[in-house]
Motif scaffolding. Structure first.
Motif, PDB file in Angstrom:
ATOM      1  N   GLN A  15     -38.529  32.431  42.244  1.00 17.99           N
ATOM      2  CA  GLN A  15     -37.987  31.085  42.054  1.00 17.99           C
ATOM      3  C   GLN A  15     -36.587  31.118  41.442  1.00 17.99           C
ATOM      4  O   GLN A  15     -35.731  30.288  41.765  1.00 17.99           O
ATOM      5  CB  GLN A  15     -38.925  30.265  41.163  1.00 17.99           C
ATOM      6  CG  GLN A  15     -40.273  29.956  41.788  1.00 17.99           C
ATOM      7  CD  GLN A  15     -41.106  29.060  40.897  1.00 17.99           C
ATOM      8  OE1 GLN A  15     -40.685  27.961  40.541  1.00 17.99           O
ATOM      9  NE2 GLN A  15     -42.293  29.537  40.513  1.00 17.99           N
ATOM     10  N   ILE A  16     -36.359  32.085  40.544  1.00 19.65           N
ATOM     11  CA  ILE A  16     -35.039  32.198  39.909  1.00 19.65           C
ATOM     12  C   ILE A  16     -34.022  32.758  40.884  1.00 19.65           C
ATOM     13  O   ILE A  16     -32.899  32.252  41.001  1.00 19.65           O
ATOM     14  CB  ILE A  16     -35.133  33.084  38.642  1.00 19.65           C
ATOM     15  CG1 ILE A  16     -35.990  32.385  37.583  1.00 19.65           C
ATOM     16  CG2 ILE A  16     -33.742  33.390  38.093  1.00 19.65           C
ATOM     17  CD1 ILE A  16     -36.322  33.256  36.389  1.00 19.65           C
ATOM     18  N   GLU A  25     -31.289  26.694  33.492  1.00 21.40           N
ATOM     19  CA  GLU A  25     -32.352  25.685  33.464  1.00 21.40           C
ATOM     20  C   GLU A  25     -33.490  26.125  32.544  1.00 21.40           C
ATOM     21  O   GLU A  25     -33.876  27.303  32.550  1.00 21.40           O
ATOM     22  CB  GLU A  25     -32.888  25.449  34.875  1.00 21.40           C
ATOM     23  CG  GLU A  25     -33.984  24.394  34.970  1.00 21.40           C
ATOM     24  CD  GLU A  25     -34.471  24.195  36.395  1.00 21.40           C
ATOM     25  OE1 GLU A  25     -35.593  23.672  36.564  1.00 21.40           O
ATOM     26  OE2 GLU A  25     -33.739  24.571  37.336  1.00 21.40           O
ATOM     27  N   ARG A  26     -34.002  25.171  31.786  1.00 19.80           N
ATOM     28  CA  ARG A  26     -35.125  25.461  30.893  1.00 19.80           C
ATOM     29  C   ARG A  26     -36.411  25.515  31.702  1.00 19.80           C
ATOM     30  O   ARG A  26     -36.689  24.617  32.508  1.00 19.80           O
ATOM     31  CB  ARG A  26     -35.244  24.404  29.807  1.00 19.80           C
ATOM     32  CG  ARG A  26     -36.340  24.665  28.779  1.00 19.80           C
ATOM     33  CD  ARG A  26     -36.376  23.532  27.751  1.00 19.80           C
ATOM     34  NE  ARG A  26     -37.393  23.776  26.726  1.00 19.80           N
ATOM     35  CZ  ARG A  26     -38.673  23.446  26.860  1.00 19.80           C
ATOM     36  NH1 ARG A  26     -39.104  22.886  27.979  1.00 19.80           N
ATOM     37  NH2 ARG A  26     -39.521  23.681  25.879  1.00 19.80           N
ATOM     38  N   LYS A  59     -35.200  33.874  25.973  1.00 22.61           N
ATOM     39  CA  LYS A  59     -35.952  33.015  25.067  1.00 22.61           C
ATOM     40  C   LYS A  59     -35.083  32.673  23.873  1.00 22.61           C
ATOM     41  O   LYS A  59     -34.602  33.558  23.159  1.00 22.61           O
ATOM     42  CB  LYS A  59     -37.239  33.697  24.605  1.00 22.61           C
ATOM     43  CG  LYS A  59     -38.108  32.793  23.727  1.00 22.61           C
ATOM     44  CD  LYS A  59     -39.477  33.405  23.476  1.00 22.61           C
ATOM     45  CE  LYS A  59     -40.370  32.434  22.710  1.00 22.61           C
ATOM     46  NZ  LYS A  59     -41.744  32.967  22.533  1.00 22.61           N
ATOM     47  N   ILE A  60     -34.859  31.385  23.672  1.00 22.10           N
ATOM     48  CA  ILE A  60     -34.054  30.911  22.549  1.00 22.10           C
ATOM     49  C   ILE A  60     -34.991  30.270  21.547  1.00 22.10           C
ATOM     50  O   ILE A  60     -35.713  29.317  21.879  1.00 22.10           O
ATOM     51  CB  ILE A  60     -32.981  29.908  23.013  1.00 22.10           C
ATOM     52  CG1 ILE A  60     -32.061  30.576  24.040  1.00 22.10           C
ATOM     53  CG2 ILE A  60     -32.170  29.397  21.827  1.00 22.10           C
ATOM     54  CD1 ILE A  60     -31.009  29.659  24.609  1.00 22.10           C
ATOM     55  N   HIS A  61     -34.999  30.815  20.337  1.00 19.44           N
ATOM     56  CA  HIS A  61     -35.943  30.370  19.316  1.00 19.44           C
ATOM     57  C   HIS A  61     -35.802  28.870  19.078  1.00 19.44           C
ATOM     58  O   HIS A  61     -34.712  28.341  18.871  1.00 19.44           O
ATOM     59  CB  HIS A  61     -35.703  31.127  18.009  1.00 19.44           C
ATOM     60  CG  HIS A  61     -36.668  30.766  16.916  1.00 19.44           C
ATOM     61  ND1 HIS A  61     -37.997  31.114  16.954  1.00 19.44           N
ATOM     62  CD2 HIS A  61     -36.491  30.057  15.765  1.00 19.44           C
ATOM     63  CE1 HIS A  61     -38.604  30.668  15.873  1.00 19.44           C
ATOM     64  NE2 HIS A  61     -37.707  30.025  15.141  1.00 19.44           N
ATOM     65  N   ASN A  65     -37.706  28.904  26.925  1.00 20.36           N
ATOM     66  CA  ASN A  65     -37.270  29.958  27.834  1.00 20.36           C
ATOM     67  C   ASN A  65     -36.334  29.376  28.894  1.00 20.36           C
ATOM     68  O   ASN A  65     -36.625  28.324  29.476  1.00 20.36           O
ATOM     69  CB  ASN A  65     -38.480  30.611  28.506  1.00 20.36           C
ATOM     70  CG  ASN A  65     -39.342  31.376  27.521  1.00 20.36           C
ATOM     71  OD1 ASN A  65     -38.994  32.468  27.093  1.00 20.36           O
ATOM     72  ND2 ASN A  65     -40.486  30.800  27.155  1.00 20.36           N
ATOM     73  N   PHE A  66     -35.246  30.098  29.155  1.00 16.84           N
ATOM     74  CA  PHE A  66     -34.232  29.624  30.089  1.00 16.84           C
ATOM     75  C   PHE A  66     -33.937  30.701  31.125  1.00 16.84           C
ATOM     76  O   PHE A  66     -33.900  31.901  30.802  1.00 16.84           O
ATOM     77  CB  PHE A  66     -32.935  29.268  29.354  1.00 16.84           C
ATOM     78  CG  PHE A  66     -33.065  28.100  28.423  1.00 16.84           C
ATOM     79  CD1 PHE A  66     -32.625  26.839  28.812  1.00 16.84           C
ATOM     80  CD2 PHE A  66     -33.633  28.236  27.166  1.00 16.84           C
ATOM     81  CE1 PHE A  66     -32.743  25.751  27.960  1.00 16.84           C
ATOM     82  CE2 PHE A  66     -33.761  27.165  26.306  1.00 16.84           C
ATOM     83  CZ  PHE A  66     -33.316  25.904  26.706  1.00 16.84           C
ATOM     84  N   ALA A  67     -33.727  30.255  32.369  1.00 13.90           N
ATOM     85  CA  ALA A  67     -33.250  31.177  33.394  1.00 13.90           C
ATOM     86  C   ALA A  67     -31.829  31.570  33.034  1.00 13.90           C
ATOM     87  O   ALA A  67     -30.993  30.715  32.736  1.00 13.90           O
ATOM     88  CB  ALA A  67     -33.292  30.518  34.764  1.00 13.90           C
ATOM     89  N   ARG A  68     -31.544  32.849  33.048  1.00 11.25           N
ATOM     90  CA  ARG A  68     -30.219  33.307  32.624  1.00 11.25           C
ATOM     91  C   ARG A  68     -29.213  33.171  33.748  1.00 11.25           C
ATOM     92  O   ARG A  68     -29.524  33.341  34.925  1.00 11.25           O
ATOM     93  CB  ARG A  68     -30.276  34.771  32.184  1.00 11.25           C
ATOM     94  CG  ARG A  68     -31.086  34.981  30.936  1.00 11.25           C
ATOM     95  CD  ARG A  68     -30.985  36.390  30.442  1.00 11.25           C
ATOM     96  NE  ARG A  68     -29.728  36.630  29.757  1.00 11.25           N
ATOM     97  CZ  ARG A  68     -29.497  37.701  29.005  1.00 11.25           C
ATOM     98  NH1 ARG A  68     -30.424  38.614  28.864  1.00 11.25           N
ATOM     99  NH2 ARG A  68     -28.358  37.860  28.413  1.00 11.25           N
ATOM    100  N   ARG A  69     -28.012  32.856  33.353  1.00 15.11           N
ATOM    101  CA  ARG A  69     -26.922  32.845  34.309  1.00 15.11           C
ATOM    102  C   ARG A  69     -26.598  34.283  34.696  1.00 15.11           C
ATOM    103  O   ARG A  69     -26.738  35.193  33.876  1.00 15.11           O
ATOM    104  CB  ARG A  69     -25.684  32.175  33.712  1.00 15.11           C
ATOM    105  CG  ARG A  69     -25.930  30.727  33.310  1.00 15.11           C
ATOM    106  CD  ARG A  69     -24.683  30.074  32.772  1.00 15.11           C
ATOM    107  NE  ARG A  69     -24.974  28.707  32.333  1.00 15.11           N
ATOM    108  CZ  ARG A  69     -25.031  27.671  33.147  1.00 15.11           C
ATOM    109  NH1 ARG A  69     -24.808  27.860  34.444  1.00 15.11           N
ATOM    110  NH2 ARG A  69     -25.307  26.476  32.699  1.00 15.11           N
TER     111      ARG A  69
END
Length: 243
Positions: A15-16, A25-26, A59-61, A65-69
């Motif tokens: 999907q990513i 995107e989160r 993962k940002i505390h 969780n975010f898809a990375r650029r």
């Protein structure tokens, strides 16, 4: 049959990479994803750890969780006096520099071949492309070899960092040892990488013609954000060059 968390990681990865989940995107919450895949949150988190290790998810505390650029890689050019390792043709990097003096201890005494307590100059440099850290360098030289002002003057520090330091006099020999390993907690925090994701660690030691160590550098790069290039130059055989 592959473990369930690998199946989930494969689905999210697809999907990513195909753009269904956009960079930055989160992702849905871990609870929502666990419900979607009909697994426990423990299994779901194992899948996310796989993607975090691949650099596809961050993962940002406190945020999720975010898809990375897509990350541009920088190039580390091995060897003394080569191209600037902090930069590439595609992306300009910003470097933060902190300097201090300290006393040699532990592995630094062995690395620089100095007695315990010997005064050292240290530069700690972190390179960023945008907001993403791409490299950490801790560079040490005997205090008496550090150029005047490098510890006190901002422009001198930045000039040294731009050349990946090289604080001391010209070297006669440079030895670089490279390995892939997990990051230390401090490295993972500084580089904002997962503790299970490998880093490229390079230890570079430069010596003068007398064998004295003039500089030692501990360089660490996230494995998904760097390429290392080492070039060997072969000297011609004297017998072949004689008329």
């Amino acid at each position: 049959m592959s473990p369930r968390h690998h199946d989930i990681a494969n689905d999210l990865r697809q999907q990513i990479t195909n753009g269904h989940i956009q960079p930055g995107e989160r992702l849905p919450s871990e609870t929502a994803l666990a419900d979607r895949y009909k697994v426990s949150t423990v299994t779901l988190r194992r899948a996310l750890v796989v993607l975090q290790g691949e650099g596809l998810v961050e993962k940002i505390h406190g945020k999720g969780n975010f898809a990375r650029r897509p990350l541009r890689k920088i190039v580390y050019v091995g060897g003394w006096g080569t191209l600037d390792p902090w930069t590439t043709a595609e992306a300009a990097l910003r470097v933060t520099v902190h300097s201090t003096t300290l006393q040699a201890h532990g592995h630094l005494t062995t690395l620089l071949k100095v007695p315990m307590g010997s005064p050292l100059a240290e530069l700690r440099c972190v390179a960023y492309a945008g907001d993403s850290p791409h490299g950490l360098a801790r560079i040490y030289t005997p205090r008496d070899l550090a150029p005047a002002g490098v510890l006190d003057d901002e422009s001198s520090r930045r000039e040294a960092a731009g050349r990946f330091a090289f604080l001391g006099p010209p070297s006669a020999a440079v030895q670089e040892t490279a390995c892939a390993r997990p990051p230390t907690p401090d490295e993972a925090s500084t580089l904002r990488t997962h503790s299970a994701a490998p880093v490229l660690a390079i230890t570079r030691v430069a010596t003068d013609s007398t064998g004295r160590v003039v500089e030692a550098a501990l360089l660490v790069f996230p494995g998904d954000r760097v390429e290392a290039v080492f070039t060997t130059h072969h000297l011609p055989d004297e017998r072949q060059t004689q008329p």
